[in-house]
Design a protein around this motif. Structure first.
Motif, PDB file in Angstrom:
ATOM      1  N   ALA A   1      18.557 -50.259 -39.834  1.00  0.00           N
ATOM      2  CA  ALA A   1      18.357 -51.562 -40.473  1.00  0.00           C
ATOM      3  C   ALA A   1      19.486 -52.518 -40.118  1.00  0.00           C
ATOM      4  O   ALA A   1      19.267 -53.681 -39.767  1.00  0.00           O
ATOM      5  CB  ALA A   1      18.272 -51.376 -41.991  1.00  0.00           C
ATOM      6  N   LEU A   2      20.711 -52.001 -40.175  1.00  0.00           N
ATOM      7  CA  LEU A   2      21.887 -52.804 -39.843  1.00  0.00           C
ATOM      8  C   LEU A   2      21.820 -53.263 -38.390  1.00  0.00           C
ATOM      9  O   LEU A   2      22.087 -54.427 -38.067  1.00  0.00           O
ATOM     10  CB  LEU A   2      23.147 -51.949 -40.073  1.00  0.00           C
ATOM     11  N   ALA A   3      21.412 -52.339 -37.506  1.00  0.00           N
ATOM     12  CA  ALA A   3      21.308 -52.649 -36.083  1.00  0.00           C
ATOM     13  C   ALA A   3      20.293 -53.754 -35.860  1.00  0.00           C
ATOM     14  O   ALA A   3      20.553 -54.720 -35.137  1.00  0.00           O
ATOM     15  CB  ALA A   3      20.916 -51.390 -35.308  1.00  0.00           C
ATOM     16  N   LEU A   4      19.149 -53.640 -36.515  1.00  0.00           N
ATOM     17  CA  LEU A   4      18.084 -54.635 -36.350  1.00  0.00           C
ATOM     18  C   LEU A   4      18.581 -56.014 -36.797  1.00  0.00           C
ATOM     19  O   LEU A   4      18.410 -57.018 -36.097  1.00  0.00           O
ATOM     20  CB  LEU A   4      16.861 -54.215 -37.177  1.00  0.00           C
ATOM     21  N   ALA A   5      19.237 -56.055 -37.972  1.00  0.00           N
ATOM     22  CA  ALA A   5      19.751 -57.321 -38.490  1.00  0.00           C
ATOM     23  C   ALA A   5      20.778 -57.912 -37.527  1.00  0.00           C
ATOM     24  O   ALA A   5      20.734 -59.104 -37.195  1.00  0.00           O
ATOM     25  CB  ALA A   5      20.383 -57.099 -39.868  1.00  0.00           C
ATOM     26  N   HIS A   6      21.683 -57.068 -37.032  1.00  0.00           N
ATOM     27  CA  HIS A   6      22.738 -57.535 -36.142  1.00  0.00           C
ATOM     28  C   HIS A   6      22.155 -58.072 -34.839  1.00  0.00           C
ATOM     29  O   HIS A   6      22.493 -59.159 -34.385  1.00  0.00           O
ATOM     30  CB  HIS A   6      23.705 -56.374 -35.868  1.00  0.00           C
ATOM     31  N   VAL A   7      21.229 -57.307 -34.243  1.00  0.00           N
ATOM     32  CA  VAL A   7      20.685 -57.680 -32.941  1.00  0.00           C
ATOM     33  C   VAL A   7      19.832 -58.945 -33.036  1.00  0.00           C
ATOM     34  O   VAL A   7      19.790 -59.750 -32.107  1.00  0.00           O
ATOM     35  CB  VAL A   7      19.880 -56.497 -32.351  1.00  0.00           C
TER      36      VAL A   7
ATOM     37  N   ALA B   1      22.498 -54.321 -28.739  1.00  0.00           N
ATOM     38  CA  ALA B   1      21.498 -53.257 -28.824  1.00  0.00           C
ATOM     39  C   ALA B   1      22.010 -51.993 -28.140  1.00  0.00           C
ATOM     40  O   ALA B   1      21.851 -50.884 -28.664  1.00  0.00           O
ATOM     41  CB  ALA B   1      20.195 -53.724 -28.186  1.00  0.00           C
ATOM     42  N   ALA B   2      22.650 -52.155 -26.976  1.00  0.00           N
ATOM     43  CA  ALA B   2      23.165 -50.996 -26.246  1.00  0.00           C
ATOM     44  C   ALA B   2      24.154 -50.217 -27.105  1.00  0.00           C
ATOM     45  O   ALA B   2      24.102 -48.984 -27.172  1.00  0.00           O
ATOM     46  CB  ALA B   2      23.823 -51.443 -24.946  1.00  0.00           C
TER      47      ALA B   2
END
Lengths: 167, 474
Positions: free
Chosen positions: A63-69, A29-30
């Motif tokens: 969206a990519l960040a949410l999926a990854h995290v 997330a960071a």
């Protein structure tokens, strides 16, 4: 009669600590927040000439960040495992690309415990076992401190007894 | 001996000094600043000579240097794996040489190698014998010659492409000169004639001529590089248990490798060299770095030459011929399919990215077509990569082969294998394949068996590390 089942390696026995999920999620997330901050900054500063695709890029990143995290830490927790036997150290790590590493305990040269800022927040530690080969350090990420110390003591005692490192 | 450090430092600082001279041109003090800097640099070099001491004790070699910050580097004598003696033209003029002592760990990042610069040639040879044989050089030493480079092998030189790097460097330098120093190439007579010719001649003729000129230049530069690096190449085996490589026309170089630390050898066949039936042989040993330009690291046991000779040298050095000639097990259809999807997929992604950039920047379409040529070229590349893929366990050796642009057949003694890494991506997992890396302290540190069926990987690992995996196999 020979067995028909092909020989397969089983996974190492022990999982890392459950708090590691939060550690990985926080760290990911960071990183994403830094990327998003830059993108939003560009949106704010570059007032004129903002096309629709600028917003699309920010939305795609989010969206990519949410999926990854959300996905990566769970996946990773299911993969990361370790085991120490009389002769061997055995680790499994990764998520999309997974890797198993096996090294004889007698060939381990150094044992490092590493605790970065994130690890300290979550009271976790990483253990690295290095051999004489630059290609083969065994890393166990996300152990709780007591287990990490136990591994270090255990291996230090055993490598003191062994000699020869195949260099 | 005294002079080498100041002069070497001066030579190393030359670009900076020239820069200083040019920068000072504006203020008119360029020459003065440059002179002051030269004196400082030479002074620092002299100081380094006076503050460097080394000694060999029965157990250690110690090197101490530094005036303000004294630093002592020591290595245990039984840790010495290789000794490399280099003499650049300046060294040779003064009868000196530089000794680099390779130990098991010193060749890795963060560990400075033990380097003694400016030793007399005889002293360097004595030091080498003391370090590697742990005895004075005076005692007789039997030497068997394994290879003396025949002059006719120069015919392989144009196919090594080592000259391409030189050509690129020269092109880059010329470009910088034209764009930054505002040198007008038209002012030089011959260049002007060439430009006039290129403008008047038809396009196809220009292309043919430029390609021919580039090929000719690369061939000549490669041949020159081959002669400079490998002139007088000799590989010898000494009764004390070492292999010696001596070579070089202007810069003389001698490398000694302790045979008991030799873990195998590698046959390397770059595409062009392979097309003319050539190969080279590299040693897999601790203490000598492999990697960027293996000939620089001194692991080269045979410069580019006939393949049969490369196999013979490798077999003689390792002491087993079968691993270098035995047929290899192919990795099967799924591994072949992966070669195609990866090569074609990557090249298509590359061409698509280029198309996007070309479209956004409004560059002419025909120039994109040249870039898009990588897509059809990736098909034979994939076929060749699939054909290269193979492995075998021959005696006590793991043999693994892969690659197309540079095909490498590595032969690694199982005694040198420390551990194994088994790696698989999501795609590999679906195909039931893994990439097995046997880690070693020698050579490239890890030797990969790429895209091998899982069961076969377990069999290889179990053979390389007997007993170690038994707890983990079900």
């Amino acid at each position: 009669m020979p067995t028909l089942v092909p020989p397969a390696l089983r996974a190492p026995r022990y999982r890392v600590h459950q708090r590691a999920i939060w550690l990985w999620a926080t760290r990911a997330a960071a990183g994403w927040i830094a990327v998003l901050a830059v993108e939003v900054l560009v949106l704010i500063v570059g007032e004129h000439d903002i096309a629709g695709w600028h917003y699309a890029v920010v939305a795609a990143t989010a969206a990519l960040a949410l999926a990854h995290v959300t996905v990566m830490p769970q996946w990773r927790y299911r993969v990361h495992r370790w085991e120490l036997t009389e002769q061997a150290a055995y680790t499994q790590s990764g998520w999309f690309v997974q890797e198993r590493r096996i090294a004889p305990v007698a060939r381990i040269q150094t044992v490092d415990v590493h605790r970065g800022p994130f690890e300290q927040v979550f009271r976790l530690a990483n253990v690295t076992l290095t051999t004489a080969s630059a290609a083969g350090p065994l890393k166990i990420h996300g152990l709780d401190a007591a287990t990490a110390n136990h591994i270090v003591e255990d291996i230090t005692a055993r490598i003191r007894a062994a000699d020869g490192d195949a260099t | 001996m005294l002079i080498i450090h100041p002069v070497v430092e001066l030579a190393r600082a030359l670009p900076a000094l020239v820069g200083l001279l040019l920068a000072g041109q504006g203020s008119g003090h360029g020459a003065r600043w440059s002179l002051i800097a030269s004196v400082l640099v030479a002074g620092a070099g002299t100081l380094r000579y006076f503050t460097t001491r080394f000694r060999v004790t029965p157990a250690q070699i110690q090197l101490r240097h530094g005036l303000l910050r004294r630093r002592t580097v020591a290595a245990r004598l039984d840790r010495v794996r290789s000794v490399d003696i280099t003499a650049h033209p300046l060294h040779r003029a003064l009868g000196l040489s530089r000794v680099v002592i390779g130990t098991g760990t010193s060749d890795r990042k963060g560990h400075p190698a033990l380097t003694l610069d400016g030793l007399r040639v005889a002293d360097a040879a004595r030091l080498r014998d003391e370090l590697l044989h742990r005895r004075p050089a005076a005692t007789a030493d039997d030497e068997t010659e394994l290879l003396r480079l025949p002059a006719s092998w120069v015919r392989y030189a144009p196919f090594t492409l080592s000259g391409a790097v030189t050509a690129l460097a020269i092109a880059g330098f010329a470009w910088r000169l034209i764009s930054e120093a505002h040198v007008n190439p038209n002012r030089f007579g011959p260049l002007h004639t060439i430009e006039r010719h290129l403008i008047t001649a038809p396009l196809w003729q220009d292309v043919v001529e430029l390609v021919a000129a580039t090929i000719a230049f690369v061939a000549v530069a490669s041949t020159a590089g081959y002669v400079l690096a490998f002139w007088n190449f000799r590989l010898t085996r000494h009764s004390g248990g070492t292999l010696h490589v001596t070579r070089g026309l202007i810069t003389a170089r001698a490398t000694s490798i302790e045979e008991s630390r030799l873990r195998g050898a590698e046959l390397s066949e770059p595409l062009l060299l392979r097309a003319v039936g050539g190969a080279r042989t590299l040693a897999i040993t601790t203490g000598l770095r492999v990697g960027r330009g293996a000939e620089r690291g001194g692991t080269m046991l045979m410069p580019p030459g006939p393949r049969a000779a490369a196999v013979r040298i490798a077999a003689e050095v390792v002491g087993a011929a079968a691993p270098f000639t035995a047929p290899l097990l192919p990795h099967g259809r799924r591994a072949t399919r992966r070669r195609y999807t990866r090569a074609v997929g990557c090249s298509m992604a590359f061409a698509a990215a280029a198309a996007l950039i070309w479209w956004l920047a409004g560059i002419a379409l025909w120039s994109w077509l040249i870039v898009a040529l990588v897509v059809p070229l990736s098909v034979p590349l994939a076929a060749d990569r699939a054909a290269s893929l193979g492995h075998a366990l021959v005696g006590d050796y793991l043999v693994t082969r892969r690659g197309s642009l540079v095909r490498r057949r590595a032969v690694l003694a199982s005694a040198g294998v420390i551990g194994v890494n088994v790696r698989c991506s999501m795609f590999q997992r679906r195909a039931g394949l893994v990439t097995l890396t046997s880690t070693a302290a020698a050579g490239r540190q890890g030797y990969r068996v790429q895209d091998v069926p899982t069961a076969e990987a377990v069999r290889i690992a179990d053979t390389l590390l007997p007993g170690l995996l038994s707890d983990f196999i079900n």
